[in-house]
Scaffold this motif. Structure first.
Motif, PDB file in Angstrom:
ATOM      1  N   PRO A  30       0.824  -1.221   0.000  1.00 25.93           N
ATOM      2  CA  PRO A  30       0.000   0.000   0.000  1.00 25.93           C
ATOM      3  C   PRO A  30       0.857   1.271   0.000  1.00 25.93           C
ATOM      4  CG  PRO A  30      -0.765  -1.550   1.666  1.00 25.93           C
ATOM      5  CD  PRO A  30       0.530  -2.092   1.122  1.00 25.93           C
ATOM      6  N   GLY A  31       0.397   2.280  -0.725  1.00 27.76           N
ATOM      7  CA  GLY A  31       1.108   3.542  -0.876  1.00 27.76           C
ATOM      8  C   GLY A  31       1.567   4.180   0.420  1.00 27.76           C
ATOM      9  N   PRO A  32       0.703   4.309   1.445  1.00 30.58           N
ATOM     10  CA  PRO A  32       1.147   4.958   2.693  1.00 30.58           C
ATOM     11  C   PRO A  32       2.329   4.242   3.351  1.00 30.58           C
ATOM     12  CG  PRO A  32      -1.232   4.795   2.644  1.00 30.58           C
ATOM     13  CD  PRO A  32      -0.721   4.015   1.463  1.00 30.58           C
ATOM     14  N   ILE A  33       2.398   2.940   3.207  1.00 37.04           N
ATOM     15  CA  ILE A  33       3.515   2.207   3.804  1.00 37.04           C
ATOM     16  C   ILE A  33       4.797   2.490   3.033  1.00 37.04           C
ATOM     17  CG2 ILE A  33       4.450  -0.106   4.240  1.00 37.04           C
ATOM     18  CD1 ILE A  33       1.614  -0.975   4.936  1.00 37.04           C
ATOM     19  N   VAL A  34       4.700   2.574   1.703  1.00 35.86           N
ATOM     20  CA  VAL A  34       5.868   2.851   0.877  1.00 35.86           C
ATOM     21  C   VAL A  34       6.436   4.236   1.187  1.00 35.86           C
ATOM     22  CG1 VAL A  34       6.673   3.155  -1.504  1.00 35.86           C
ATOM     23  CG2 VAL A  34       5.110   1.289  -0.942  1.00 35.86           C
ATOM     24  N   ASP A  35       5.568   5.168   1.568  1.00 33.90           N
ATOM     25  CA  ASP A  35       5.999   6.542   1.827  1.00 33.90           C
ATOM     26  C   ASP A  35       6.800   6.691   3.119  1.00 33.90           C
ATOM     27  OD1 ASP A  35       4.750   7.278  -0.505  1.00 33.90           O
ATOM     28  OD2 ASP A  35       2.911   7.958   0.474  1.00 33.90           O
ATOM     29  N   ILE A  36       6.686   5.728   4.028  1.00 29.66           N
ATOM     30  CA  ILE A  36       7.424   5.785   5.292  1.00 29.66           C
ATOM     31  C   ILE A  36       8.913   5.524   5.000  1.00 29.66           C
ATOM     32  CG2 ILE A  36       7.723   4.702   7.558  1.00 29.66           C
ATOM     33  CD1 ILE A  36       4.741   3.981   7.451  1.00 29.66           C
ATOM     34  N   ASN A  37       9.775   6.200   5.718  1.00 27.44           N
ATOM     35  CA  ASN A  37      11.211   6.011   5.551  1.00 27.44           C
ATOM     36  C   ASN A  37      11.561   4.531   5.681  1.00 27.44           C
ATOM     37  OD1 ASN A  37      13.995   5.599   6.585  1.00 27.44           O
ATOM     38  ND2 ASN A  37      14.104   7.816   6.311  1.00 27.44           N
ATOM     39  N   ASP A  38      12.166   3.989   4.634  1.00 27.45           N
ATOM     40  CA  ASP A  38      12.454   2.554   4.560  1.00 27.45           C
ATOM     41  C   ASP A  38      13.330   2.076   5.711  1.00 27.45           C
ATOM     42  OD1 ASP A  38      12.556  -0.055   3.211  1.00 27.45           O
ATOM     43  OD2 ASP A  38      14.653   0.479   2.831  1.00 27.45           O
ATOM     44  N   LYS A  39      14.369   2.810   6.022  1.00 26.66           N
ATOM     45  CA  LYS A  39      15.292   2.371   7.085  1.00 26.66           C
ATOM     46  C   LYS A  39      14.604   2.412   8.455  1.00 26.66           C
ATOM     47  CE  LYS A  39      18.105   2.150   3.720  1.00 26.66           C
ATOM     48  NZ  LYS A  39      17.489   1.403   2.649  1.00 26.66           N
ATOM     49  N   LEU A  40      13.819   3.449   8.682  1.00 26.59           N
ATOM     50  CA  LEU A  40      13.057   3.533   9.928  1.00 26.59           C
ATOM     51  C   LEU A  40      12.079   2.364  10.035  1.00 26.59           C
ATOM     52  CD1 LEU A  40      12.265   5.017  12.520  1.00 26.59           C
ATOM     53  CD2 LEU A  40      10.680   6.385  11.133  1.00 26.59           C
ATOM     54  N   MET A  41      11.462   2.003   8.917  1.00 25.55           N
ATOM     55  CA  MET A  41      10.526   0.877   8.900  1.00 25.55           C
ATOM     56  C   MET A  41      11.229  -0.412   9.325  1.00 25.55           C
ATOM     57  SD  MET A  41       7.445  -0.200   8.287  1.00 25.55           S
ATOM     58  CE  MET A  41       6.601   0.823   7.124  1.00 25.55           C
ATOM     59  N   HIS A  42      12.449  -0.616   8.865  1.00 27.59           N
ATOM     60  CA  HIS A  42      13.195  -1.818   9.250  1.00 27.59           C
ATOM     61  C   HIS A  42      13.452  -1.834  10.756  1.00 27.59           C
ATOM     62  CE1 HIS A  42      14.307  -3.831   5.440  1.00 27.59           C
ATOM     63  NE2 HIS A  42      14.012  -2.632   4.933  1.00 27.59           N
ATOM     64  N   VAL A  43      13.832  -0.701  11.316  1.00 30.75           N
ATOM     65  CA  VAL A  43      14.056  -0.623  12.767  1.00 30.75           C
ATOM     66  C   VAL A  43      12.748  -0.914  13.505  1.00 30.75           C
ATOM     67  CG1 VAL A  43      14.661   0.913  14.679  1.00 30.75           C
ATOM     68  CG2 VAL A  43      15.999   0.980  12.563  1.00 30.75           C
ATOM     69  N   VAL A  44      11.672  -0.320  13.039  1.00 31.66           N
ATOM     70  CA  VAL A  44      10.372  -0.434  13.721  1.00 31.66           C
ATOM     71  C   VAL A  44       9.818  -1.850  13.669  1.00 31.66           C
ATOM     72  CG1 VAL A  44       7.958   0.323  13.580  1.00 31.66           C
ATOM     73  CG2 VAL A  44       9.797   2.002  13.488  1.00 31.66           C
ATOM     74  N   ILE A  45      10.061  -2.590  12.596  1.00 32.34           N
ATOM     75  CA  ILE A  45       9.517  -3.951  12.550  1.00 32.34           C
ATOM     76  C   ILE A  45      10.401  -4.966  13.278  1.00 32.34           C
ATOM     77  CG2 ILE A  45       8.200  -3.529  10.446  1.00 32.34           C
ATOM     78  CD1 ILE A  45      10.239  -5.258   8.948  1.00 32.34           C
ATOM     79  N   PHE A  46      11.689  -4.691  13.394  1.00 34.20           N
ATOM     80  CA  PHE A  46      12.572  -5.637  14.089  1.00 34.20           C
ATOM     81  C   PHE A  46      12.594  -5.427  15.603  1.00 34.20           C
ATOM     82  CE2 PHE A  46      13.865  -7.130  10.047  1.00 34.20           C
ATOM     83  CZ  PHE A  46      14.434  -8.373  10.266  1.00 34.20           C
ATOM     84  N   ALA A  47      12.254  -4.256  16.088  1.00 31.07           N
ATOM     85  CA  ALA A  47      12.224  -4.036  17.544  1.00 31.07           C
ATOM     86  C   ALA A  47      11.187  -4.935  18.227  1.00 31.07           C
ATOM     87  CB  ALA A  47      11.998  -2.558  17.851  1.00 31.07           C
ATOM     88  N   PRO A  48       9.938  -4.997  17.737  1.00 30.44           N
ATOM     89  CA  PRO A  48       8.984  -5.917  18.375  1.00 30.44           C
ATOM     90  C   PRO A  48       9.385  -7.381  18.238  1.00 30.44           C
ATOM     91  CG  PRO A  48       7.826  -4.357  16.962  1.00 30.44           C
ATOM     92  CD  PRO A  48       9.292  -4.175  16.718  1.00 30.44           C
ATOM     93  N   PHE A  49      10.079  -7.708  17.151  1.00 25.91           N
ATOM     94  CA  PHE A  49      10.554  -9.086  16.960  1.00 25.91           C
ATOM     95  C   PHE A  49      11.376  -9.522  18.170  1.00 25.91           C
ATOM     96  CE2 PHE A  49      14.139 -11.782  15.703  1.00 25.91           C
ATOM     97  CZ  PHE A  49      13.491 -12.876  15.146  1.00 25.91           C
ATOM     98  N   SER A  50      12.423  -8.766  18.487  1.00 24.79           N
ATOM     99  CA  SER A  50      13.283  -9.170  19.600  1.00 24.79           C
ATOM    100  C   SER A  50      12.589  -8.975  20.948  1.00 24.79           C
ATOM    101  CB  SER A  50      14.626  -8.445  19.554  1.00 24.79           C
ATOM    102  OG  SER A  50      14.462  -7.055  19.559  1.00 24.79           O
ATOM    103  N   LEU A  51      11.816  -7.910  21.077  1.00 23.97           N
ATOM    104  CA  LEU A  51      11.077  -7.681  22.326  1.00 23.97           C
ATOM    105  C   LEU A  51      10.185  -8.878  22.655  1.00 23.97           C
ATOM    106  CD1 LEU A  51      10.037  -5.780  24.622  1.00 23.97           C
ATOM    107  CD2 LEU A  51       8.343  -4.975  22.980  1.00 23.97           C
ATOM    108  N   LEU A  52       9.389  -9.314  21.690  1.00 27.38           N
ATOM    109  CA  LEU A  52       8.456 -10.422  21.934  1.00 27.38           C
ATOM    110  C   LEU A  52       9.174 -11.733  22.217  1.00 27.38           C
ATOM    111  CD1 LEU A  52       5.764  -9.621  19.224  1.00 27.38           C
ATOM    112  CD2 LEU A  52       5.467  -9.500  21.714  1.00 27.38           C
ATOM    113  N   TRP A  53      10.219 -12.041  21.449  1.00 27.80           N
ATOM    114  CA  TRP A  53      10.924 -13.313  21.663  1.00 27.80           C
ATOM    115  C   TRP A  53      11.628 -13.340  23.016  1.00 27.80           C
ATOM    116  CZ3 TRP A  53       9.650 -17.542  19.469  1.00 27.80           C
ATOM    117  CH2 TRP A  53       9.163 -17.554  18.171  1.00 27.80           C
TER     118      TRP A  53
END
Length: 118
Positions: A30-53
Motif C-alpha cells: 500500500p502507498g502509505p507504507i511505501v511513503d514511510i522512511n524505509d530504514k526507519l521501517m526496518h528498525v520499527v519492525i525488528f524491535a517488536p521481533f526481539s522484544l516479543l521473543w
C-alpha cells in the motif's frame, strides 16, 4: 494459557507477518507504507521481533543472533526472489539496530516487571 505461551504465540505471529511483509512484491505494498522512511521501517519492525521473543522466554544473546540472521535471510530472499524487491546492506544494518532496540526494551520490561520469567 499462561503469559509466556501468549508471548510465544505473539512472537511467532509477528515473525510470520514480518516475513510476509518483507517478501510482498513491491507493487502490492500500500502507498502509505511505501511513503514511510524505509530504514526507519526496518528498525520499527525488528524491535517488536526481539522484544516479543525475549519476553517469551528466549535468551537475549540467542534473540540478537536470530534477529541478525533473520534480517540477513530476508535481504537474501529479496535479492534472489523475483518479487521486485532489492537487497540492501543498509537495510540489514537497520534490521540489526531494530533487534538491539527491541532487546533494550525487553530488558527495560524485565526491570519494570521482575516477576515475569525470561
Amino acid at each position: 494459557m499462561n503469559f509466556t505461551t501468549i508471548m510465544r504465540w505473539l512472537a511467532i505471529i509477528w515473525t510470520v507477518i514480518m516475513l510476509l511483509g518483507c517478501l510482498t512484491p513491491h507493487a502490492e505494498i500500500p502507498g502509505p507504507i511505501v511513503d514511510i522512511n524505509d530504514k526507519l521501517m526496518h528498525v520499527v519492525i525488528f524491535a517488536p521481533f526481539s522484544l516479543l521473543w525475549i519476553i517469551a522466554g528466549f535468551r537475549v544473546n540467542t534473540v540478537l543472533i536470530a534477529g541478525f540472521l533473520f534480517g540477513a535471510l530476508i535481504e537474501f530472499l529479496q535479492y534472489v526472489l523475483p518479487i521486485n524487491r532489492s537487497a540492501d546492506w543498509i537495510d540489514l544494518f537497520a534490521d540489526c539496530i531494530g533487534t538491539v532496540v527491541g532487546a533494550g526494551l525487553a530488558l527495560a520490561w524485565h526491570r519494570l516487571f521482575p516477576n515475569r520469567n525470561f
